[in-house]
Design a protein around this motif. Structure first.
Motif, PDB file in Angstrom:
ATOM      1  N   GLY A  11      27.349  87.315  14.871  1.00  0.00           N
ATOM      2  CA  GLY A  11      28.693  86.839  14.569  1.00  0.00           C
ATOM      3  C   GLY A  11      29.088  87.020  13.119  1.00  0.00           C
TER       4      GLY A  11
ATOM      5  N   VAL B 106      26.368  97.516  14.052  1.00  0.00           N
ATOM      6  CA  VAL B 106      27.235  96.961  15.105  1.00  0.00           C
ATOM      7  C   VAL B 106      26.486  95.900  15.914  1.00  0.00           C
ATOM      8  N   GLN B 107      25.243  96.182  16.267  1.00  0.00           N
ATOM      9  CA  GLN B 107      24.447  95.216  17.038  1.00  0.00           C
ATOM     10  C   GLN B 107      24.271  93.906  16.260  1.00  0.00           C
TER      11      GLN B 107
ATOM     12  N   THR C 173      30.292  90.010   9.863  1.00  0.00           N
ATOM     13  CA  THR C 173      30.901  91.305   9.565  1.00  0.00           C
ATOM     14  C   THR C 173      30.149  91.899   8.388  1.00  0.00           C
TER      15      THR C 173
ATOM     16  N   GLU D 182      26.263  92.731  13.883  1.00  0.00           N
ATOM     17  CA  GLU D 182      27.567  92.054  13.824  1.00  0.00           C
ATOM     18  C   GLU D 182      27.834  91.305  15.126  1.00  0.00           C
ATOM     19  N   ASP D 183      27.592  91.958  16.254  1.00  0.00           N
ATOM     20  CA  ASP D 183      27.851  91.337  17.560  1.00  0.00           C
ATOM     21  C   ASP D 183      26.899  90.179  17.839  1.00  0.00           C
ATOM     22  N   THR D 184      25.636  90.382  17.563  1.00  0.00           N
ATOM     23  CA  THR D 184      24.623  89.378  17.887  1.00  0.00           C
ATOM     24  C   THR D 184      24.717  88.141  17.008  1.00  0.00           C
TER      25      THR D 184
END
Length: 89
Positions: A54, A47-48, A56, A50-52
């Motif tokens: 950009g 998750v980190q 998937t 993916e968020d950091t």
């Protein structure tokens, strides 16, 4: 370490509370055996990332081979960033 590897190392220390000082992390540190990441930690790292970055990370990419070390996660991030640039451009 390159920028992506440094960012992953920072995530491991800051968000996943790995007890190895960030300055002592190396790209080949094994996430489970060297850094003590458990199954929940691997999900949080996914998750980190993916968020950091950009991206998937699909279930097909969320494999032990891609999440063995800081280097393998960084390689996956670079691959996914490249494919999203290709798909979007």
């Amino acid at each position: 370490m390159n920028d992506i590897e440094r960012a992953i190392g920072s995530m491991l220390v800051t968000h996943l509370f790995v007890e190895v000082p960030e300055a002592r992390l190396t790209p080949d540190d094994r996430l489970r055996s060297d850094l003590g990441l458990d199954s929940l930690g691997f999900v949080e790292l996914r998750v980190q990332c993916e968020d950091t970055f950009g991206i998937t990370i699909s279930d097909a990419h969320f494999t032990p081979e891609n999440f063995t070390s800081i280097r393998t996660v960084a390689d996956l991030v670079r691959t996914l960033q490249g494919s999203s640039l290709t798909a979007g451009g």
